[in-house]
Design a protein around this motif. Structure first.
Motif, mmCIF file in Angstrom:
data_model
loop_
_atom_site.group_PDB
_atom_site.id
_atom_site.type_symbol
_atom_site.label_atom_id
_atom_site.label_comp_id
_atom_site.label_asym_id
_atom_site.label_seq_id
_atom_site.Cartn_x
_atom_site.Cartn_y
_atom_site.Cartn_z
ATOM 1 N N SER A 155 0.832 -1.306 0.158
ATOM 2 C CA SER A 155 -0.188 0.007 0.129
ATOM 3 C C SER A 155 0.926 1.320 -0.106
ATOM 4 O O SER A 155 0.594 2.416 -0.618
ATOM 5 C CB SER A 155 -0.969 -0.125 1.248
ATOM 6 O OG SER A 155 -0.331 0.529 2.204
ATOM 7 N N ASN A 205 1.915 1.688 -3.625
ATOM 8 C CA ASN A 205 0.760 2.397 -4.358
ATOM 9 C C ASN A 205 0.599 3.702 -4.215
ATOM 10 O O ASN A 205 0.715 4.654 -5.049
ATOM 11 C CB ASN A 205 -0.654 1.343 -4.228
ATOM 12 C CG ASN A 205 -0.683 0.272 -4.937
ATOM 13 O OD1 ASN A 205 0.054 0.194 -5.820
ATOM 14 N ND2 ASN A 205 -1.235 -0.571 -4.432
ATOM 15 N N GLN A 206 0.702 4.046 -2.722
ATOM 16 C CA GLN A 206 0.436 5.617 -2.565
ATOM 17 C C GLN A 206 1.577 6.419 -3.078
ATOM 18 O O GLN A 206 1.346 7.503 -3.735
ATOM 19 C CB GLN A 206 0.268 5.591 -1.143
ATOM 20 C CG GLN A 206 0.035 7.096 -0.653
ATOM 21 C CD GLN A 206 1.199 7.427 0.331
ATOM 22 O OE1 GLN A 206 1.690 6.330 1.109
ATOM 23 N NE2 GLN A 206 1.607 8.775 0.570
ATOM 24 N N THR A 263 3.627 5.888 -5.675
ATOM 25 C CA THR A 263 3.528 5.879 -7.077
ATOM 26 C C THR A 263 2.354 6.777 -7.706
ATOM 27 O O THR A 263 2.842 7.763 -8.483
ATOM 28 C CB THR A 263 3.317 4.474 -7.444
ATOM 29 O OG1 THR A 263 4.432 3.744 -7.171
ATOM 30 C CG2 THR A 263 3.883 4.527 -9.139
ATOM 31 N N ILE A 264 1.321 6.849 -7.220
ATOM 32 C CA ILE A 264 0.133 7.274 -7.597
ATOM 33 C C ILE A 264 0.280 8.757 -7.061
ATOM 34 O O ILE A 264 -0.221 9.953 -7.734
ATOM 35 C CB ILE A 264 -1.301 6.769 -7.129
ATOM 36 C CG1 ILE A 264 -1.243 5.388 -7.788
ATOM 37 C CG2 ILE A 264 -2.436 7.825 -7.310
ATOM 38 C CD1 ILE A 264 -2.707 4.946 -7.145
ATOM 39 N N GLU A 284 -3.195 9.548 -11.369
ATOM 40 C CA GLU A 284 -3.916 8.175 -11.030
ATOM 41 C C GLU A 284 -3.745 7.244 -12.079
ATOM 42 O O GLU A 284 -3.675 5.902 -11.784
ATOM 43 C CB GLU A 284 -5.551 8.575 -11.012
ATOM 44 C CG GLU A 284 -6.444 7.523 -10.391
ATOM 45 C CD GLU A 284 -6.101 7.131 -9.264
ATOM 46 O OE1 GLU A 284 -5.929 8.063 -8.332
ATOM 47 O OE2 GLU A 284 -6.373 5.829 -8.971
ATOM 48 N N GLU A 285 -3.805 7.560 -13.340
ATOM 49 C CA GLU A 285 -4.087 6.425 -14.455
ATOM 50 C C GLU A 285 -2.644 5.832 -14.617
ATOM 51 O O GLU A 285 -2.555 4.418 -14.603
ATOM 52 C CB GLU A 285 -4.555 7.220 -15.601
ATOM 53 C CG GLU A 285 -4.487 6.352 -16.920
ATOM 54 C CD GLU A 285 -4.278 7.234 -18.136
ATOM 55 O OE1 GLU A 285 -4.754 8.407 -17.882
ATOM 56 O OE2 GLU A 285 -3.922 6.704 -19.304
ATOM 57 N N GLY A 340 -0.207 5.907 -12.466
ATOM 58 C CA GLY A 340 0.512 5.266 -11.432
ATOM 59 C C GLY A 340 0.067 4.082 -11.077
ATOM 60 O O GLY A 340 0.635 2.976 -10.705
ATOM 61 N N ARG A 341 -1.411 3.509 -11.488
ATOM 62 C CA ARG A 341 -1.861 2.172 -11.116
ATOM 63 C C ARG A 341 -1.202 1.257 -12.160
ATOM 64 O O ARG A 341 -0.948 0.029 -11.635
ATOM 65 C CB ARG A 341 -3.436 2.299 -11.627
ATOM 66 C CG ARG A 341 -4.293 2.943 -10.509
ATOM 67 C CD ARG A 341 -5.202 2.011 -10.049
ATOM 68 N NE ARG A 341 -5.739 2.559 -8.666
ATOM 69 C CZ ARG A 341 -5.385 2.397 -7.382
ATOM 70 N NH1 ARG A 341 -4.703 1.364 -7.242
ATOM 71 N NH2 ARG A 341 -6.140 2.742 -6.441
ATOM 72 N N LYS A 342 -0.805 1.683 -13.359
ATOM 73 C CA LYS A 342 -0.170 0.630 -14.395
ATOM 74 C C LYS A 342 1.251 0.487 -13.849
ATOM 75 O O LYS A 342 1.878 -0.736 -13.964
ATOM 76 C CB LYS A 342 -0.152 1.395 -15.727
ATOM 77 C CG LYS A 342 -1.568 1.225 -16.500
ATOM 78 C CD LYS A 342 -1.469 1.875 -17.743
ATOM 79 C CE LYS A 342 -2.729 2.352 -18.207
ATOM 80 N NZ LYS A 342 -2.599 3.070 -19.402
ATOM 81 N N SER A 363 2.815 0.949 -10.777
ATOM 82 C CA SER A 363 3.140 0.489 -9.357
ATOM 83 C C SER A 363 3.396 -0.936 -9.077
ATOM 84 O O SER A 363 4.393 -1.270 -8.318
ATOM 85 C CB SER A 363 1.988 0.801 -8.214
ATOM 86 O OG SER A 363 0.977 -0.205 -8.532
#
Lengths: 76, 227
Positions: B48, B51-52, B54-55, B60-61, B63-65, B67
């Motif tokens: 987590s 993820n946080q 990176t985003i 958002e977009e 970052g999800r790819k 991470s």
């Protein structure tokens, strides 16, 4: 021991001297970080992250110098 | 041509694969409100945090790819740097390994830049602001590749070389002690502090720095929402 070996040793010592300015730069980063925490004590965690990141980047030139010194010393 | 780091890469990969599989099995068999054990909870917290982080920096977009890639590189480089403590010859002390990591990052940087600006826009960006800025711009694109790989390689190689020189020196000093000379006891006393700095602190710092620079380089290329 020939003159060549002595020159190789002098070259390696000169190459490692890039650490002088790297240390000065990292000390400056730490001083600014301490001052920023003094002005704004709540942002301490972000400032600590920035301090570690900045010091790690400033150390790069000293590592390049050390790498060149090792290459000179062990390849000649 | 056989390089000793191939064995270390194999051992690190097998260790990581087995530990990921065990933690996944532990997390899948949770029922209802049962609490996971400490290691699995730590891993959830680590994921987590990645993820946080990176985003926050990439939007958002993207970052999800990204991470997943960032997390993998972080864990792999961290374990590789620390494996010097376990008697292995660290994988990242071989320039091929660090060059591979930096090359994958570099391909991602160019790919995101092409996807954002289009292929013609990407080629045009080499010519701004003046047409004869072509060569400095080319060097500006190659510089992250070289600096990322050489920084990681230099830190790990310098650490392991300094430690081996220290062990040779303490071995020479220890041979003068009359009764138990021949056993490198002086090195066992002096070395752990230096191992703490060169292997643990430097290994963690270099892996964190690698992913931070990757995130910054890719994040500069992504489209800004409020730009």
């Amino acid at each position: 021991m020939t003159i060549g070996d002595g020159l190789v040793a002098i070259a390696a010592a000169l190459a490692v001297m890039t650490g002088i300015f790297s240390t000065a730069g990292q000390g400056y980063v730490a001083a600014k970080a301490v001052e920023a925490v003094g002005k704004n004590p709540e942002a301490e965690n972000e400032i600590r992250t920035m301090l570690i990141l900045g010091a790690g980047i400033a150390e790069t030139a000293a590592i390049y110098g050390l790498l060149i010194a090792f290459l000179i010393l062990f390849a000649y | 041509m056989f390089q000793i780091e191939q064995v270390s890469i194999l051992i690190v990969t097998i260790f990581l694969a087995v530990s990921f599989w065990l933690i996944n099995k532990q997390l899948q068999t949770l029922q209802g409100k049962q609490k996971p054990n400490r290691i699995a909870a730590g891993v959830v917290k680590l994921v987590s945090w990645i993820n946080q982080y990176t985003i926050d920096a990439m939007g958002e977009e993207y970052g999800r790819k990204f991470s997943a890639y960032i997390g993998t590189v972080f864990i792999y480089i961290l374990v590789s740097n620390i494996s010097g403590l376990f008697g292995l010859s660290a994988p990242t002390s071989n320039y091929s390994v660090t060059l591979s990591f930096a090359a994958i990052t570099w391909i991602f940087i160019q790919g995101v830049s092409i996807k954002t600006n289009g292929f013609k826009g990407y080629l045009k960006s080499f010519l701004d602001p003046f047409a004869f800025f072509l060569i400095p711009n080319i060097f500006g694109q190659i510089a992250p590749l070289l600096s990322l790989s050489l920084r990681l390689f230099g830190n790990v190689v310098a650490g392991s070389t300094i430690m081996s020189l220290l062990y040779m020196f303490t071995g020479w000093v220890s041979q003068f002690v009359p009764v138990i000379g021949g056993f490198n006891f002086f090195g066992v006393i002096v070395a752990p502090v230096l191992h703490l700095y060169f292997d643990l602190f430097s290994g963690f710092l270099q892996s964190f720095l690698f992913i931070s620079l990757t995130i910054i380089f890719i994040g500069v290329e992504t489209p800004q929402e409020n730009g």
